[in-house]
Design an enzyme around this catalytic site. Structure first.
Site, PDB file in Angstrom:
ATOM      1  N   LYS A  76       0.820  -1.220   0.000  1.00  0.00           N
ATOM      2  CA  LYS A  76       0.000   0.000   0.000  1.00  0.00           C
ATOM      3  C   LYS A  76       0.852   1.268   0.000  1.00  0.00           C
ATOM      4  CE  LYS A  76      -2.617   0.160   3.558  1.00  0.00           C
ATOM      5  NZ  LYS A  76      -1.534   0.624   4.427  1.00  0.00           N
ATOM      6  N   THR A  78       3.937   1.529  -0.969  1.00  0.00           N
ATOM      7  CA  THR A  78       4.665   1.577  -2.241  1.00  0.00           C
ATOM      8  C   THR A  78       3.795   2.185  -3.330  1.00  0.00           C
ATOM      9  OG1 THR A  78       5.948  -0.370  -1.599  1.00  0.00           O
ATOM     10  CG2 THR A  78       5.905   0.176  -3.938  1.00  0.00           C
ATOM     11  N   ARG A  99       2.352   7.789   7.203  1.00  0.00           N
ATOM     12  CA  ARG A  99       2.612   7.591   8.624  1.00  0.00           C
ATOM     13  C   ARG A  99       4.100   7.340   8.870  1.00  0.00           C
ATOM     14  NH1 ARG A  99      -0.702   2.698  10.534  1.00  0.00           N
ATOM     15  NH2 ARG A  99      -0.043   1.915   8.516  1.00  0.00           N
ATOM     16  N   LYS A 110       6.518  -6.927  10.389  1.00  0.00           N
ATOM     17  CA  LYS A 110       5.756  -6.254   9.337  1.00  0.00           C
ATOM     18  C   LYS A 110       6.654  -5.475   8.382  1.00  0.00           C
ATOM     19  CE  LYS A 110       2.311  -2.639   8.593  1.00  0.00           C
ATOM     20  NZ  LYS A 110       3.242  -1.669   7.977  1.00  0.00           N
ATOM     21  N   ALA A 278      -3.484   0.851  12.978  1.00  0.00           N
ATOM     22  CA  ALA A 278      -4.886   0.837  12.560  1.00  0.00           C
ATOM     23  C   ALA A 278      -5.666  -0.318  13.182  1.00  0.00           C
ATOM     24  CB  ALA A 278      -4.982   0.764  11.041  1.00  0.00           C
ATOM     25  N   PHE A 306      -3.354  -0.674   7.289  1.00  0.00           N
ATOM     26  CA  PHE A 306      -3.943  -1.999   7.114  1.00  0.00           C
ATOM     27  C   PHE A 306      -5.063  -1.974   6.061  1.00  0.00           C
ATOM     28  CE2 PHE A 306      -2.236  -2.900  11.556  1.00  0.00           C
ATOM     29  CZ  PHE A 306      -1.181  -3.638  11.072  1.00  0.00           C
ATOM     30  N   PHE A 386       3.385  -8.040  -9.272  1.00  0.00           N
ATOM     31  CA  PHE A 386       4.509  -8.895  -8.894  1.00  0.00           C
ATOM     32  C   PHE A 386       4.994  -9.623 -10.139  1.00  0.00           C
ATOM     33  CE2 PHE A 386       3.151  -7.846  -4.750  1.00  0.00           C
ATOM     34  CZ  PHE A 386       4.092  -8.273  -3.823  1.00  0.00           C
ATOM     35  N   TRP A 414       6.948  -0.616  -8.016  1.00  0.00           N
ATOM     36  CA  TRP A 414       8.103  -1.162  -7.294  1.00  0.00           C
ATOM     37  C   TRP A 414       9.298  -1.248  -8.235  1.00  0.00           C
ATOM     38  CZ3 TRP A 414      11.884  -4.773  -7.313  1.00  0.00           C
ATOM     39  CH2 TRP A 414      12.537  -5.026  -6.105  1.00  0.00           C
TER      40      TRP A 414
END
Length: 560
Positions: A76, A78, A99, A110, A278, A306, A386, A414
């Site tokens: 998210k 990224t 954040r 994480k 979150a 999240f 991906f 990415w």
């Protein structure tokens, strides 16, 4: 090139292209006197400068959220960063608001909060570690309040605080399960009054939520004064104002309140400020940071923590009323891998094409799409690409979204940075032109059970809510104290719509179990603790810290 780790990519590009933060500030109209530099590449923006700015009706707010997180990864942050870079490539004045990372996840499992690959904010290592010291300031302020509470009891307890009913906990910005329950004050009369206590992780502290929802230094002080630290022997709430220490706690946070300015690898201005979890708190960067992005850019791109059932719902129902502006568009991030995982595929087999599992797992994304559409805001799906994704899988996912009237865009930020998000940026710009009417999920005057039912039934897909005897007593007390009109902040597992992290996909007709409430009056919401959610996480069997190192020249390895 793509075989490099995130930190290797960041280091290579930082060395070659990172710009002085004064140049980044100038992009958005800030002069050297408007910022306070923390070295060459980080700065805080002065509150007086931000107060002089205003938000135009033409300024657009884009909220990025996602499906429920899985071990397969969603990306998210990224995508948020890549979208900002893509808008900049389209000659749009874009500013990102994210954040701050917590050391708990950084050293745990994480990961950080600076994006990945070629869609990162830098200096990456600094941001993920101590940054500008905001987390340490919050930890110190929180624990200063805890010390003042115990000192008050030690020296006569004029407020008659019931030491069995103190709700304010100490904090540490690291996952440490051994500190969840502790006993303090042992060692005799001069060592304090013995009582049971415990630690939360810093980002779960109410002070973090207060900092992120405050709009000024005076508002911060007023919010801190309202914090309930426990109850007296007559079971009446005791606040920071009663202790007469609101000023002392506020002054410890005077610098932490100022938003932090950094840049992406493509030099898009980015505010990184505040980091409430979150699954425990409201999961959004600070109101001041989002306002800064709105005031200083034509397009403000922000994220919520999240999945959309947690972060986005809280952004829309808790943060939007404080921000004074709702999102003009929502981007929902999903991956083929994560949807196949929701469809029952084992983690080891996710690289294999599996259309049937993708279709089964799509139920999770479908519910998130429909949930966000309830608010009346245009939704676009970003398929975070991906390398193992097949053309058939991408096409299938796009067709499934199209059947819901939503565009799904293959996004490859990415590997390609902003260039990989151009199609997504164009789709979002198109969605911004749509006419829409924003609709909150519930009315402020609704009762506590009515608000929770709205969240459980309209967002989670559940059937009913069960409350413990303690939770029922608390709701009655909250109503008697006049707190029942506050928004609800659900503390729930991030891995499922239910309060059971093992139930993937989109379960229906389940029950959410509320075990107790925490009144966060300073933040301005009531926290409902569900299931077995913890406010102090533990480290995994193989914490990320085991893979980290630093050499004699200060080069860091293993940080993602």
């Amino acid at each position: 090139m793509n075989a490099m780790s995130d930190i290797e990519i960041a280091r290579k590009n930082e060395q070659q292209a990172i710009k002085p933060i004064t140049e980044i500030a100038q992009q958005i109209g800030l002069q050297p006197d408007d910022i306070e530099q923390y070295g060459s590449y980080k700065a805080k923006v002065k509150l007086a400068t931000l107060a002089q700015q205003c938000v135009s009706n033409a300024h657009r707010l884009i909220l990025v959220t996602s499906i429920n997180p899985t071990p397969a990864g969603e990306g998210k942050s990224t995508v948020t960063i890549g979208l900002g870079d893509a808008l900049k490539r389209l000659n749009k004045r874009a500013v990102i608001a994210l954040r701050e990372p917590s050391l708990g996840p950084v050293m745990g499992i994480k990961g950080g909060a600076t994006g990945g690959g070629y869609a990162q904010v830098v200096p990456m290592a600094d941001i993920n570690l101590h940054f500008t010291g905001d987390m340490h300031a919050l930890t110190s302020a929180n624990n200063t309040l805890a010390a003042l509470i115990d000192n008050h009891i030690q020296h006569g307890n004029q407020l008659q605080i019931d030491q069995r009913r103190i709700t304010w906990k100490r904090v540490l910005d690291i996952n440490d399960r051994a500190l969840r329950q502790v006993v303090i004050g042992l060692g005799g009369p001069t060592q304090g009054v013995p009582r049971q206590d415990g630690f939360n992780i810093t980002v779960a502290s109410e002070l973090m939520a207060v900092l992120c929802l405050a709009t000024s230094l005076s508002d911060l002080k007023q919010r801190i004064s309202k914090i309930v630290i426990g109850y007296n022997i007559n079971q009446q709430p005791v606040t920071v104002a009663d202790l007469k220490v609101a000023g002392a706690i506020t002054l410890l946070l005077k610098d932490a309140l100022k938003p932090n300015l950094v840049q992406t690898l493509e030099h898009t201005p980015t505010f990184v400020h505040g980091g409430p979890f979150a699954n425990i708190a409201h999961g959004c960067n600070s109101v001041l940071a989002t306002q800064a992005a709105l005031k200083l850019g034509d397009y403000a791109i922000t994220e919520a923590g999240f999945g959309a059932d947690l972060g986005a719902e809280k952004f829309l129902d808790i943060k939007v009323p404080q921000l004074g502006k709702h999102p003009d568009a929502i981007v929902l991030v999903a991956t083929v891998r994560a949807l196949k995982y929701n469809g029952g595929v084992a983690l080891a087999d996710l690289k294999q094409e599996n259309i049937a599992a993708l279709k089964a797992g799509f139920a999770n994304l479908k519910r998130h799409i429909q949930n966000m559409q309830q608010y009346g805001v245009p939704v676009t799906v970003a398929i975070n690409h991906f390398t193992a994704d097949t053309a058939a899988e991408i096409t299938t996912l796009q067709q499934l979204c199209q059947a819901l009237g939503v565009q799904a865009v293959d996004t490859n930020v990415w590997a390609k940075g902003g260039a990989g998000g151009i199609d997504l940026a164009k789709a979002v710009i198109t969605s911004l032109a749509e006419q829409h009417t924003y609709q909150p999920l519930y009315e402020p005057q609704a009762s506590i059970p009515e608000k929770i039912n709205a969240i459980v039934q309209k967002i989670y897909g559940g059937k009913k809510v069960e409350y413990t005897a303690k939770a029922k007593r608390q709701m009655a007390d909250f109503a008697a104290n006049g707190w029942d009109k506050l928004p609800i902040c659900m503390a729930k597992t991030q891995y499922s719509f239910t309060d059971d992290p093992k139930q993937l996909g989109a379960p229906e007709d389940f029950t959410i179990h509320v075990r107790e409430f925490v009144p966060d009056l300073g933040a301005g919401f009531l926290v409902a603790l569900t299931g077995h959610v913890l406010t102090m996480p533990g480290l995994p069997k193989h914490p990320a810290a085991l893979d980290m190192d630093i050499d004699a020249d200060g080069n860091i390895t293993g940080l993602f």
